[in-house]
Design an enzyme around this catalytic site. Structure first.
Site, short mmCIF file in Angstrom:
data_model
loop_
_atom_site.label_atom_id
_atom_site.label_comp_id
_atom_site.label_asym_id
_atom_site.label_seq_id
_atom_site.Cartn_x
_atom_site.Cartn_y
_atom_site.Cartn_z
N HIS A 1 -2.39 5.52 6.55
CA HIS A 1 -1.12 6.03 6.54
C HIS A 1 -1.31 7.52 6.15
O HIS A 1 -2.02 7.83 5.36
CB HIS A 1 -0.22 5.17 5.72
N CYS B 1 0.80 -1.22 0.01
CA CYS B 1 0.14 -0.03 -0.27
C CYS B 1 0.72 1.23 -0.03
O CYS B 1 0.61 2.12 -0.81
CB CYS B 1 -1.03 0.00 1.10
#
Lengths: 337, 337, 337, 337
Positions: free
Chosen positions: C220, C141
């Site tokens: 994130h 990711c």
């Protein structure tokens, strides 16, 4: 001056070491540690002799620059009593494998079962029962918290039934591995084990508890409902709390309306490690409706049992016959209000 | 023995009060407070004379059982210097509205603008420039943190450019109103104000910073990348950090791998309020690749500036000409490693 | 209509299953699961045939009332390609132990090493290189997030050097065991592995990264600094982001100033599971100073790689030669802006 | 096809809009908004006509590129009924200032007082009482949660007394301003207002509640203790919950042991916005001891009242006389289990 050792210098162990050191009738001869980490380093910097539980690891401690005084077995020989602060379940093993064999008196913490140890301790409630005992369990932070405030109510009114919901912090402040980060995790075993554990101290109280975990590291809180025997008033209860040992009525209106603000207050009071040994009760939450008392309290899981350990030592080593006197002596030495 | 007062006995103010009290060449004559809360109560219990900023509220303090020694204006008359720890922006107003009018020397905190005060202070970097000054700003916790570790690198290698990402705690530990609870909140003004603020202390360092808020109350962390002028080694940097004042290299391998464990370590060291005055730098993170130095550090937002305030007092009141000597004197009195 | 299976129906696996099901040139034949939990139950309720990885556990699934279609091995025989979404490291084992032996094409996720798989994939950057490949890794990711926004900058300006600080969520939303609850945990291996991983996709970009964990479960964030080859403007960059696939410029001024608000926006858009497949970039953070570009972006760890998996399937099974066409086809089917 | 409008397209409003749109006997004619933010943008992208509450701000909406259909007052003229989802307290003002004047039927949410509106609604408990009413309050998420599970128990056994501790999430998921980040904040008004609010729906139930805030954004949980009139078994209760509308017994043993996992399950079920309209009850927590029933449930604060709003519309506009039929119709359209 009795010689005390700490087996397991961790969250509870290091606090008990400091509390014992603050007394004038007992002293710390040494503490044990398994791993050469910053806690071990700080122990030595503070002046405690460090004994290692796993003799093979001596070189690891050397590499980390941490001075070792000997092995745990060597420490045990020098003691009048050991306070076992190892993780839950290990204490009971140590009792049969080590302490009983060498005839060493030992205190255990709330992670052990009552039956495995034989006697459970809360200074206010049953000091006298533990005088001269060899093996004693100081009950857990939550049970200690419940006993501290239920005993004074029990004494002034009698108690028909207690219901309590224990909202527990997810992890200790320095534990960064455990969650939850953003969730409530119920303990689905209902009623939880907390209620019956109170009965190891006050045997005729009927306490039903439910428990859950939440994402905070600071304190547990207890939401308590007490069906009273006698007709008393909210003021009677507040008075009883004011007069009880190690119970601290606090006011939300003075900006003490949360566990975080209470922890800050403990720092402001100059407490060692910012600890709150007392059980804070929110005054505004104390209320009686139709013969049922409601109140909310907090429990500093790392420290409320610490003065209890000191009193237990005094009872077991027969340093003081009167529990009240021991409590006051411990409190004074530790700066408890 | 110089007479010092604290205007605004809150998170920073109460710490500066204790730090000043620990010195032998200055003392706290009184502290001010606006609201009758537990902090006010604890101040009086600790022995500080409490002066109130809003005279009309005297009865509120009385009701809360908090003894009042007088008004803030009465306090100011007794002082050689006031440390203004009021919320950001108020200090600059107080400077023109009060302190300048009565000719009172004053220290301000990092919430004020450099230009409004005139001089900015960091003990290691520019103590000498502030000797005898009347109005001095102790730079913010973050700027202090950057200066502490950049200065030693600057001295051994020279610095071409610094890039830093400041990961900030969402709220102070006792602030229960502010979030975020479960989110990252970027400060989208990029570069952030932190870089230019370093230049109020070390004027020829080019520092670009980005900042963001995260859901923790414990410490900020800084992720720092330094393009070096000279060819130095990682060991050179570690040595520089070991020798710098108020910088504390720590090891993840000794279980100090997070801000939570560092806060626990500060408690283990017996620090007042569990404070960490030094800037911890993770040793394992220090690394040079292709002439660029990388490292990670933490900042205890409530306390790293506290010893700086003490040194600033000494410089402004000309109690000590040599900054190094003041730093060592302050450190010794406060138990700084 | 190609036959696809999912090995490991968890956080990523279930999303890839739904994304594949939304396409018109491929379908899900079955998914595998080790444990009879609510995810397994929901898979069956959704209509996926469930194959079990541990045949001995069939009775456990039966007891939980979850219908089993067969064993994982039986599923593999029916497939043109398997998407392996097992935990990191298991995929590489499955490659040698299973897929190579039975000649089954397989996609792996970012938890596997590039070298163990042989080829790494990002649709925008290197679709063409993966046409007809047997074993392909869709990068993590974070690497996907970096590639998505660095590629367009690389194309319009060229890049001298990238520095990025990756602020990572502590755990996935449904993971209640992992912490930290209230701490920042730096990854002290600096530079972190994220930079080199970008080079498995765009080999001549020099990316230095630092990483840390914070107590949030949502997304994130990346704080990115790019030294540019050419002189371009902030508007050039914003245009490049607007035109890039799967990059979503968002405005703090429209109340999208945090990861939490972006997640809410994804729900408002009607996205499956509230997923945000694009990389949101905060417009206000995009800024060029002295030839260096700064910007901040977020990464939805559970979903940004999901459309990449679909494109990788198309490349590997030669369903489409033109990467751009595959991207647009995937996007349309998934409702990507 | 009745014409419905939403006044206040926020957390609850946008969900009610989608739920109404899913029905075949009512439609959304328009929604109102005060601020040109991403929610407004998403509303228009979704196809809702947007009316503005503050006509002077039309240019702000234009600048943000958000199409405006008219003013709130213009919308109200087109409606058979408005659902007022404005912040607590505003609704009651709107009732007297707007809706009563123009003779518009209106639903209000749980932030309003019962007395200000006149009638309170829960579909299962008192649908029939609200047929044809002009002004109805759908009770709060917590009261709805309590009614959903207490009603079936009341029906099979009778209830002497209920005690419940409500553990509330600190803020909604997208609210990044509110804390606490790391604290428990008790509501010291004990008993809390939640108990009496239940009596606006089921008037002869005695419910005592305590409440507290914790640092999570996902769901509230309720810890419930019920003194029963009749002798029933745990299985009787589980059966009653299985048969009740909008109650969802879940199993910790299938990895649904927390609010986070339940939220993930709602996503896995394909629910709009990942919502959980039902009240999940942890099966393992259901237990009767000495005539007292214990159980734990969760409440998705953003969505459990949404289907109730739909049923309330049907009752007030006399679209359906039978509450049971309305519930089933609403459930089917919304995918409720």
């Amino acid at each position: 001056m009795k010689s005390i050792g700490i087996n397991g210098y961790g969250t509870i162990g290091k606090r008990v070491a400091d509390a014992v050191s603050a007394q004038d009738d007992m002293k710390i001869v040494g503490v044990t540690k398994r791993t050469p980490d910053y806690e071990a380093k700080a122990a030595v910097e503070k002046g405690y002799d460090l004994y290692i539980s796993v003799p093979e690891r001596e070189s690891q401690f050397e590499e980390a620059g941490i001075e070792v005084a000997g092995t745990a077995d060597e420490l045990f020989e020098k003691l009048d009593l050991v306070v076992d602060c190892t993780p839950g379940g290990i204490g009971a093993q140590n009792k049969t494998d080590i302490y009983e064999k060498i005839g060493l008196k030992a205190i255990f913490e709330g992670g052990e079962d009552h039956d495995a140890i034989g006697s459970s301790f809360n200074a206010e409630a049953n000091y006298a029962d533990n005088i001269g005992e060899d093996y004693v369990r100081v009950v857990s932070c939550n049970t200690t918290g419940l006993c501290r405030t239920l005993k004074p109510i029990y004494d002034i009114s009698g108690i028909k039934k207690v219901r309590a919901v224990m909202v527990r912090r997810g992890a200790d402040p320095s534990d960064v591995k455990k969650g939850p980060i953003n969730s409530i995790v119920p303990t689905t075993e209902v009623p939880s084990h907390h209620g019956p554990d109170v009965q190891t101290i006050i045997d005729d109280i009927n306490v039903m508890t439910m428990a859950l975990l939440v994402p905070t590291t600071l304190m547990h809180t207890h939401n308590i409902m007490v069906e009273l025997e006698d007709k008393i008033t909210t003021d009677d209860v507040l008075d009883a709390f004011e007069n009880a040992h190690r119970v601290l009525p606090v006011q939300k209106s003075l900006k003490l309306g949360s566990t975080a603000e209470i922890m800050e207050y403990a720092k402001d009071l100059g407490r060692s490690r910012g600890d709150m040994y007392e059980i804070p009760v929110w005054k505004e939450s104390v209320n009686i409706e139709n013969g049922e008392l409601f109140y909310m309290q907090a429990v500093h899981q790392e420290s409320d049992v610490v003065p209890e350990n000191v009193d237990a030592i005094r009872a077991m080593l027969e340093l003081e016959e009167d529990g009240e006197k021991s409590i006051l002596k411990t409190n004074k030495a530790m700066g408890i209000l």
